[in-house]
Design a protein around this motif. Structure first.
Motif, PDB file in Angstrom:
ATOM      1  N   MET A 616       0.831  -1.204   0.000  1.00 19.21           N
ATOM      2  CA  MET A 616       0.000   0.000   0.000  1.00 19.21           C
ATOM      3  C   MET A 616       0.860   1.246   0.000  1.00 19.21           C
ATOM      4  SD  MET A 616      -3.433  -0.461   0.448  1.00 19.21           S
ATOM      5  CE  MET A 616      -4.016   0.779   1.587  1.00 19.21           C
ATOM      6  N   LEU A 617       1.914   1.183   0.756  1.00 18.27           N
ATOM      7  CA  LEU A 617       2.726   2.382   0.936  1.00 18.27           C
ATOM      8  C   LEU A 617       3.926   2.389   0.003  1.00 18.27           C
ATOM      9  CD1 LEU A 617       2.425   2.180   4.745  1.00 18.27           C
ATOM     10  CD2 LEU A 617       1.589   4.087   3.388  1.00 18.27           C
ATOM     11  N   LYS A 618       3.965   1.391  -0.851  1.00 15.29           N
ATOM     12  CA  LYS A 618       5.074   1.290  -1.801  1.00 15.29           C
ATOM     13  C   LYS A 618       6.417   1.339  -1.106  1.00 15.29           C
ATOM     14  CE  LYS A 618       3.266   3.019  -6.105  1.00 15.29           C
ATOM     15  NZ  LYS A 618       3.270   4.122  -7.050  1.00 15.29           N
ATOM     16  N   LYS A 619       6.527   0.537  -0.095  1.00  9.97           N
ATOM     17  CA  LYS A 619       7.813   0.457   0.585  1.00  9.97           C
ATOM     18  C   LYS A 619       8.359  -0.944   0.397  1.00  9.97           C
ATOM     19  CE  LYS A 619       6.812   3.809   4.172  1.00  9.97           C
ATOM     20  NZ  LYS A 619       6.518   4.004   5.586  1.00  9.97           N
ATOM     21  N   ARG A 620       9.644  -1.050   0.464  1.00 13.64           N
ATOM     22  CA  ARG A 620      10.218  -2.390   0.394  1.00 13.64           C
ATOM     23  C   ARG A 620      10.554  -2.834   1.808  1.00 13.64           C
ATOM     24  NH1 ARG A 620      14.866  -3.193  -3.723  1.00 13.64           N
ATOM     25  NH2 ARG A 620      14.729  -5.250  -2.784  1.00 13.64           N
ATOM     26  N   VAL A 621       9.975  -3.925   2.154  1.00 17.99           N
ATOM     27  CA  VAL A 621      10.168  -4.397   3.523  1.00 17.99           C
ATOM     28  C   VAL A 621      10.531  -5.867   3.518  1.00 17.99           C
ATOM     29  CG1 VAL A 621       9.088  -4.738   5.760  1.00 17.99           C
ATOM     30  CG2 VAL A 621       8.496  -2.744   4.409  1.00 17.99           C
ATOM     31  N   GLU A 622      11.501  -6.177   4.319  1.00 15.44           N
ATOM     32  CA  GLU A 622      11.938  -7.555   4.435  1.00 15.44           C
ATOM     33  C   GLU A 622      11.502  -8.018   5.823  1.00 15.44           C
ATOM     34  OE1 GLU A 622      16.322  -9.449   3.644  1.00 15.44           O
ATOM     35  OE2 GLU A 622      16.093  -7.697   4.870  1.00 15.44           O
ATOM     36  N   LEU A 623      10.793  -9.125   5.865  1.00 16.32           N
ATOM     37  CA  LEU A 623      10.318  -9.612   7.158  1.00 16.32           C
ATOM     38  C   LEU A 623      11.170 -10.808   7.579  1.00 16.32           C
ATOM     39  CD1 LEU A 623       8.022  -9.276   9.297  1.00 16.32           C
ATOM     40  CD2 LEU A 623       6.881 -11.123   8.115  1.00 16.32           C
ATOM     41  N   VAL A 624      11.782 -10.681   8.709  1.00 15.57           N
ATOM     42  CA  VAL A 624      12.659 -11.750   9.178  1.00 15.57           C
ATOM     43  C   VAL A 624      12.071 -12.316  10.459  1.00 15.57           C
ATOM     44  CG1 VAL A 624      15.012 -12.315   9.848  1.00 15.57           C
ATOM     45  CG2 VAL A 624      14.583 -10.392   8.322  1.00 15.57           C
ATOM     46  N   THR A 625      11.960 -13.628  10.521  1.00 18.92           N
ATOM     47  CA  THR A 625      11.452 -14.217  11.759  1.00 18.92           C
ATOM     48  C   THR A 625      12.466 -15.206  12.314  1.00 18.92           C
ATOM     49  OG1 THR A 625      10.360 -15.993  10.560  1.00 18.92           O
ATOM     50  CG2 THR A 625       9.051 -14.050  11.012  1.00 18.92           C
ATOM     51  N   SER A 626      12.472 -15.322  13.592  1.00 10.46           N
ATOM     52  CA  SER A 626      13.288 -16.374  14.196  1.00 10.46           C
ATOM     53  C   SER A 626      12.580 -16.889  15.439  1.00 10.46           C
ATOM     54  CB  SER A 626      14.682 -15.843  14.536  1.00 10.46           C
ATOM     55  OG  SER A 626      14.595 -14.918  15.580  1.00 10.46           O
ATOM     56  N   GLY A 627      12.924 -18.091  15.805  1.00 11.96           N
ATOM     57  CA  GLY A 627      12.273 -18.698  16.968  1.00 11.96           C
ATOM     58  C   GLY A 627      10.915 -19.266  16.630  1.00 11.96           C
ATOM     59  N   GLU A 657      11.254   3.886   6.427  1.00 16.28           N
ATOM     60  CA  GLU A 657      11.196   5.049   5.560  1.00 16.28           C
ATOM     61  C   GLU A 657      11.019   4.598   4.114  1.00 16.28           C
ATOM     62  OE1 GLU A 657      13.842   3.937   7.149  1.00 16.28           O
ATOM     63  OE2 GLU A 657      14.902   5.478   8.273  1.00 16.28           O
ATOM     64  N   SER A 658      10.700   5.539   3.260  1.00 16.61           N
ATOM     65  CA  SER A 658      10.613   5.210   1.844  1.00 16.61           C
ATOM     66  C   SER A 658      12.025   4.940   1.329  1.00 16.61           C
ATOM     67  CB  SER A 658       9.990   6.375   1.081  1.00 16.61           C
ATOM     68  OG  SER A 658      10.854   7.481   1.144  1.00 16.61           O
ATOM     69  N   SER A 659      12.083   4.246   0.208  1.00 17.72           N
ATOM     70  CA  SER A 659      13.389   3.839  -0.325  1.00 17.72           C
ATOM     71  C   SER A 659      14.301   5.042  -0.529  1.00 17.72           C
ATOM     72  CB  SER A 659      13.209   3.120  -1.661  1.00 17.72           C
ATOM     73  OG  SER A 659      12.276   2.100  -1.513  1.00 17.72           O
ATOM     74  N   PRO A 668      20.175   0.294   3.553  1.00 14.02           N
ATOM     75  CA  PRO A 668      19.787  -0.529   2.399  1.00 14.02           C
ATOM     76  C   PRO A 668      18.367  -0.169   1.973  1.00 14.02           C
ATOM     77  CG  PRO A 668      20.033  -1.855   4.400  1.00 14.02           C
ATOM     78  CD  PRO A 668      20.543  -0.496   4.711  1.00 14.02           C
ATOM     79  N   PRO A 669      18.060  -0.291   0.688  1.00 12.84           N
ATOM     80  CA  PRO A 669      16.749   0.176   0.203  1.00 12.84           C
ATOM     81  C   PRO A 669      15.574  -0.549   0.844  1.00 12.84           C
ATOM     82  CG  PRO A 669      17.967  -1.011  -1.505  1.00 12.84           C
ATOM     83  CD  PRO A 669      18.925  -0.769  -0.400  1.00 12.84           C
ATOM     84  N   ALA A 670      15.736  -1.834   1.140  1.00 12.61           N
ATOM     85  CA  ALA A 670      14.626  -2.562   1.747  1.00 12.61           C
ATOM     86  C   ALA A 670      14.701  -2.425   3.260  1.00 12.61           C
ATOM     87  CB  ALA A 670      14.679  -4.033   1.352  1.00 12.61           C
TER      88      ALA A 670
END
Lengths: 1129, 153
Positions: A616-627, A657-659, A668-670
């Motif tokens: 929606m917000l045109k952002k690049r997001v990396e989702l990292v999970t652990s556990g 923030e935005s890229s 980093p961009p994401a």
């Protein structure tokens, strides 16, 4: 026309969403405000993508809704539909042609009700006699231009000659290729699309895999939702089908499937949606839908989801779904007796894959073994069964040679089902038996009354039968309130139970042994008794005495043996009961474990919202999970889901923030959002971190001050953590969102509330520019908790010990407060309210006790004490819910059962906190800040006049005005009012609690503002009192901070004059308490101190002092200072 | 014809249809629930579940009616009829059970049954009874949060 947006994927996403919006907007049952929201959402999406035309129309729709110009709405919605269709046409297939512009228009006309023209009955309709169910909306050519019927939709998935196979083309003399084939084509078309998530889709392979995994969870949720809706309808006859909900669900399923590139699922969902669209459009009557079959179709869709990764495996299910939907549609349209007459000619050609030449009107009963060759393995028990049960018509159709494709399809399905765990061997016979046993309840007209409607039954048989559906349904109904349990865990539990039996047997044996010991002992006693007469004979000869002695020795030995056996037996029994205790606690633990889910479940559900927000917000997001493997109670997972979504959304929306900005900041961009879990003791620690902009604590400080939740001085003085902690307070959020703090506070008060209620807590740390980190502690389970048990009256109560910070005792017999229990409690660093549980729980304070035990609780940062009669201690308890009748009472969080089987109530710390701090943290209404004066001289008379005061309060009219005026002015500039003024507790303050205040019934000098002077030196008190009196003020004094704090709550003061160094509670602490108190926070404070260095002044100011006077001060200086503070805001 | 259990409450007989009755048991220990309305006598442990025990008189006489005679709080050994109706499981404290029987509905008033001696027996309506209890709890909860303490009065 719309500006062609650059990213087709986003457009597709928008298109899906916009279509959803359109449906919602069309829904006249939806409240206006919800429709308004939808319109705004649409506007927002269009604005984001720069699609001006849709933006405009959305705005127009919003205006129409706003002004209540509903008659004009359909036209606007039509226009929207056309625009959406245009937009769809502008992007690439397969999405584009799904709804052509023309179709959209006609659908719009129809949905708006403007063009619902009852068509002239066609010959076909006449013959079917179901014109009512067949309300074809317009006389336009069938199939293409109207909302596609199910089969038309299926056909559209496989463009080409199959299109005409839809049921509405019933008039064709010779039905064309059947739906099954049509679906097979659809399926293969679908399978081609399966690669959509490959290169070029913007996802790399790993991402795509993850996405699909996330999607699966979501899809199952959607499907379960639909199924449970349907099951509910089936269970409770007459309950209307929640068509809109189902539509919404299928629609989102379709959208998300398309997003992750699972076109097969998307299309299948689309078909199901199509069916319900017809229902909503009035073309199908919801009450005529065979719910059995619907549930079956949803099940098939579930299979499609399950096998969606494998195109070959999907195919048979796709075929089956097609058949099912056609059957459903057909039944819905022909569920009255007349309709069924025309069924064979239609259905035999359409869905039963018999060749068109087969004369369906000449049923010839044959042996039911006919279908056997289809799947030898599955029909072993069939002939006997079916010849008895299958109605002739079924056999009729079975008699016809089945086309190979159909056979293949059926075999496919069977093998498929075997592979997914269905027992083919028990499936078929059961399926057959249902056709007449349970089918009747679902579709009375067809199934019961008219055997000639056989083809429908064939379809059903082909599809696996109603019984299978029913069994699946039953299974599902069981599922709704149960957990999926790992078989290994069940085995373990079974082992524990076996051990329990062993333990019991051993104890039983032990009891038997003890019984025999008792028998031995009674024998010894009997022998002893028998000797007594001989002893009584005084003339006993020495030889007799010797014999007696020998007997005694013997009995003694017997007794000794018995005693020793008894001792050993007792010890063994103790050992056995120990073993029993171990086994039962292992068992209990095992049952707790059953409720445990790996964190993975929670994490996966989180991924969707993150991606959605990012998109929606045109952002690049990396989702990292652990556990992911950390286990936690399902109940905790369920409750913590929403708070976690909230935090994650915030992280993406406001943290990352935005890229461009990130690039400028050298990041980093994401953006990176991580969730991690770890297990420690009885808790699971969750951490949600982002590497975004962080929270600007300076902006937060400003917002808090602007929001009157902190004074400037406090804001300056507060540490970073203190300021950050305020983000969880109600009321902080929205205003801060307007500020530049990036709206981090949105809903965080609710987040904290939920987590605290669960028995966990949440903290936040952030560094500006580098990111934010939320740390959440959660209990492993809500089923078992540590609780502090205590007695009030005759009953034992519990409080979750996680909220208990200390236990201590308090002296009773004070003249203030309730029943001799003081109203507040002086802790090391602060004074907190004291809740008299005896009073709250309808008991009485024991008259003979000089002290009462107190538990100090902390709940969402609020500390308070609770009295009780007797502390019992901390125990592990099993938490049970109170059920629908008692739960609404609100005071209890549940109950537990004691070892003796008695119910013990668990008090809800949240409810106690509300009682202790009636204003709560949400009280920042300045009008609740009392400013009027009162003048009861001492505590003693006050308490006696308390009751009268309460009554007198009722007509203290003018006080209100004064209070609000004074409050608004920050306690300054209050006009002196005439008459008796009383401090009145805010309406929601419970006199039961400590924060209530005394009122006065005695006379007062009418216009003297009352001040409170605090100094430990009696001389200074006297001197300053007279100074103030000479300036026209009434003065009460206190010897230290603690006394002052108490007095501040007993009476209303306009200003506080305080020394800094005092015993018990010094001036700084007093000021801190005052500034923290919702009731007193704006009380003006003058510090008088002999320490007048600049740093001291500064410190006092930081603690909230408005003025600082160095001792000794002049009469005039003091008078001026006080006067100034009382008159200037 | 209705299958009912005849119970005695304050010297009056009432009939409860068996379909609402899940079990009849003897009270072992009753835990009072402070802040609950008069109609809730307390809670019991019924095979590990928490079950409220309701008193019929405050539920039968309606809400807000003027002074009611003091209620007899059940003691251990008292008979509790476990009802399952209106989505609520709750025990109803009764003085004793008379009999389990099948009686005809009174021709005069369907709210009554006629026993073998031709006497009318009022038929209790467990769903309505428990729904009333639910409403009373709701009222108690609402007044508890808005009005000052009870002890003050």
């Amino acid at each position: 026309m719309s500006t062609p947006p650059t990213d087709p994927e986003t457009v597709l996403l928008f298109l899906e969403e916009a279509r959803g919006c359109l449906r919602l907007l069309e829904d006249r049952a939806l409240p206006r405000h919800e429709r308004l929201e939808v319109a705004r959402k649409l506007w927002g999406g269009a604005a984001l993508l720069g699609i001006a035309s849709i933006q405009q129309i959305a705005e127009q729709i919003e205006q129409l809704l706003n002004r209540g110009q509903l008659p004009a709405l359909p036209a606007a919605l039509d226009r929207l539909a056309v625009l959406l269709a245009d937009l769809a046409d502008s992007v690439a297939p397969p999405y584009g042609p799904r709804e052509s512009r023309k179709a959209a228009t006609s659908r719009k006309l129809e949905a708006s009700g403007a063009a619902r023209v009852a068509p002239p009955p066609t010959s076909d309709q006449l013959s079917s006699g179901s014109a009512d169910a067949e309300a074809i909306p317009s006389p336009a050519p069938e199939g293409e231009d109207t909302e596609p019927s199910v089969s038309a939709r299926l056909g559209s998935a496989a463009p080409g000659p199959h299109q005409p196979a839809c049921p509405s083309h019933r008039t064709r003399p010779t039905p064309q290729p059947d739906s099954a084939e049509c679906w097979a084509n659809a399926a293969s078309a679908v399978s081609v699309d399966l690669g959509a998530l490959g290169p070029g889709s913007g996802f790399d392979a790993e991402e795509a895999r993850l996405l699909r995994q996330f999607f699966l969870d979501e899809a199952y949720d959607h499907l379960d939702k639909i199924t449970s809706e349907l099951s509910e309808c089936e269970r409770r006859k007459g309950r209307p089908l929640p068509v809109t909900e189902i539509l919404r669900t299928t629609h989102s399923l379709k959208g998300s499937a398309a997003t992750v590139g699972l076109a097969a699922v998307s299309k299948a969902a689309h078909c199901l949606e199509g069916l319900f669209t017809q229902v909503r459009a009035g073309r199908l009557q919801p009450e005529k839908l065979p719910i059995d079959l619907l549930i079956g179709a949803v099940d098939t869709l579930r299979e499609i989801v399950q096998t969606s990764e494998n195109p070959a495996a999907v195919e048979p299910f796709a075929v089956r779904l097609g058949q099912e939907l056609v059957a459903i549609e057909h039944i819905a349209k022909h569920s009255d007796g007349l309709a069924s007459l025309s069924v064979p000619s239609v259905m035999a050609g359409k869905t039963a894959p018999a060749p068109a030449s087969t004369p369906p009107s000449t049923p010839t009963p044959v042996s039911a073994s006919a279908p056997a060759p289809a799947s030898a393995a599955s029909t072993a028990s069939l002939p006997g069964e079916s010849s008895r049960r299958i109605p002739a018509p079924v056999a009729v159709a079975s008699d016809h040679p089945r086309p190979s494709q159909h056979e293949a399809c059926k075999q496919d399905r069977t093998s498929m089902e075997r592979s997914v765990g269905y027992e083919a061997s028990d499936r078929l016979p059961a399926a057959q038996s249902t056709t007449n046993s349970s089918g009747s309840s679902a579709v009375p007209g067809v199934w019961q009354g008219n055997p000639s409607s056989s083809p429908v039954i064939i379809i059903n048989e082909d599809l696996g039968g109603v019984d299978e559906r029913r069994r699946r349904l039953d299974r599902r109904q069981e599922d709704t309130n149960t957990l999926r349990v790992d078989a290994i865990r069940l085995d373990e539990l079974n082992d524990h139970i076996a051990q329990l039996v062993v333990d019991r047997t051993r104890i039983e044996r032990r009891v038997q042994e003890l019984k025999s010991v008792v028998r031995g002992l009674s024998q010894a006693r009997a022998s002893l008794k028998s000797l007594i007469p001989s002893l009584r004979a005084r003339d006993a000869a020495p030889t007799e005495l010797a014999t007696l002695a020998a007997s005694f020795e013997e009995i003694e030995a017997q007794l000794a043996g018995g005693l020793s056996n008894l001792l050993h037996g007792g010890a063994d029994l103790l050992g056995d009961t120990d073993a029993l205790r171990r086994t039962t606690s292992t068992l209990q633990h095992g049952f707790t474990q059953i409720r445990m889910l790996p964190m993975r479940h929670l994490f996966r559900r989180r991924a969707g919202p993150v991606r959605e927000a990012a998109r929606m917000l045109k952002k690049r997001v990396e989702l990292v999970t652990s556990g992911e493997e950390i286990q936690i109670d399902k109940a905790v997972v369920d409750k913590v889901t929403d708070p976690l979504i909230q935090i994650l959304r915030n992280a993406v929306a406001h943290g990352i923030e935005s890229s461009e900005v990130r690039a400028a900041r050298g990041k980093p961009p994401a953006g990176r959002v991580s969730i991690s879990a770890r297990h420690q003791g009885d808790s699971v620690f969750l951490e949600v971190a982002d590497d975004g902009a962080g929270i600007d604590s300076e902006a937060l400080r400003r917002a808090l001050v602007a929001n009157s939740q902190m004074t400037l001085v406090e804001a300056r003085a507060a540490s970073e953590e203190q300021v950050m902690a305020r983000i969880f307070e109600a009321g902080v959020s929205s205003r801060i969102a307007d500020d530049e703090v990036a709206g981090r506070g949105v809903g965080l008060d609710a987040v904290r509330e939920t987590i605290t209620r669960l028995g966990g807590d949440i903290t936040v740390a952030s560094s500006l520019g580098a990111g934010t980190r939320f740390a959440i502690r959660l209990p492993l389970t809500t089923a078992i908790a540590q609780a502090l048990l205590f007695k009030v009256g005759a009953n034992v109560y519990a409080i979750p010990s996680i909220h208990v910070t200390a236990t201590l005792s308090v002296a009773t017999g004070v003249t203030t407060g309730v029943a001799g229990v003081p109203a507040s409690l002086c802790l090391a660093d602060e004074i907190v309210p004291l809740v008299c549980l005896q009073q709250l729980l309808g008991s009485t304070v024991p008259a003979d006790s000089a002290e009462l035990p107190v538990a100090v609780l902390e709940y969402t940062g609020q500390r308070f004490g609770c009295t009780c009669d007797k502390m019992i201690g901390v125990r592990e308890i099993v938490v049970k819910n109170l059920g629908p009748l008692l739960a609404p009472l609100g005071l209890y969080a549940g109950a537990t059962i004691s070892g003796a089987g008695k119910v013990q109530l668990i008090l809800d710390p949240a409810a106690l906190a509300r009682t202790a701090w009636p204003g709560g943290q949400t009280t920042d209404d300045p009008s609740e800040r009392p400013t009027a004066t009162s003048s009861t001289p001492t505590a003693g008379p006050q308490s006696t006049s308390n009751a009268g005061g309460l009554v007198g309060n009722e007509d203290a009219g003018p006080v209100e005005t004064d209070r609000s005026a004074g409050g608004a002015g920050g306690a300054g500039g209050v006009e002196r009012t005439g008459g008796t003024e009383q401090r009145q507790a805010p309406a929601n303050v419970t006199p039961a609690t400590t924060m209530t205040t005394m009122t006065t019934a005695t006379s007062v000098e009418p216009d003297e503002p009352r001040l409170l002077l605090v100094d430990d030196s009696p001389t200074i008190r006297k001197a300053v009192t007279s100074m103030l009196a000479s300036n026209g003020y009434a003065v009460d004094s206190a010897a230290d901070g603690a006394e002052a704090w108490k007095k501040l709550h007993e009476k209303q003061y306009r200003l506080l004059v305080t020394d800094l160094e005092m015993p018990h509670l010094d001036g700084y602490q007093l000021m801190r308490l005052v500034r923290r108190s919702p009731l007193l926070r704006s009380l003006p404070i003058v510090v008088i101190s002999s320490r007048s260095s600049l740093s001291e002044r500064k410190r006092a100011e930081e603690f909230g002092a408005q003025a600082f006077l160095a001792k000794p001060m002049t009469d005039k200086a003091l008078g001026d200072c006080v006067g100034r503070l009382l008159t200037t805001p | 014809m209705k299958n009912i259990v005849l119970v005695v409450l304050r010297d009056r007989r009432y009939a409860i249809e068996l379909r609402w009755v899940q079990e009849i048991f003897s009270l072992v220990h009753l835990t009072p629930v402070p802040t609950a309305p008069r109609s809730i006598a307390g809670a019991v442990n019924f095979r590990g579940a928490i079950v409220p025990v309701v008193l019929a008189p405050p539920l039968l006489t309606g809400i807000g009616e003027a002074p009611q005679p003091p209620l007899r709080i059940p003691v251990p050994g008292d008979t509790i009829v476990l009802l399952d109706a209106a989505g609520i499981k709750a025990g109803l404290a009764v003085d004793r059970i008379d009999e389990v029987s099948t009686l005809d509905v009174s021709s005069r008033d369907p709210g009554f049954l006629v026993d073998k001696q031709g006497m009318e027996v009022r038929l209790l309506d467990p769903p309505a009874l428990l729904e009333t209890a639910r409403i009373q709890v709701g009222e108690a909860a609402a007044s508890g949060s808005s009005t000052p303490s009870k002890v003050e009065s």
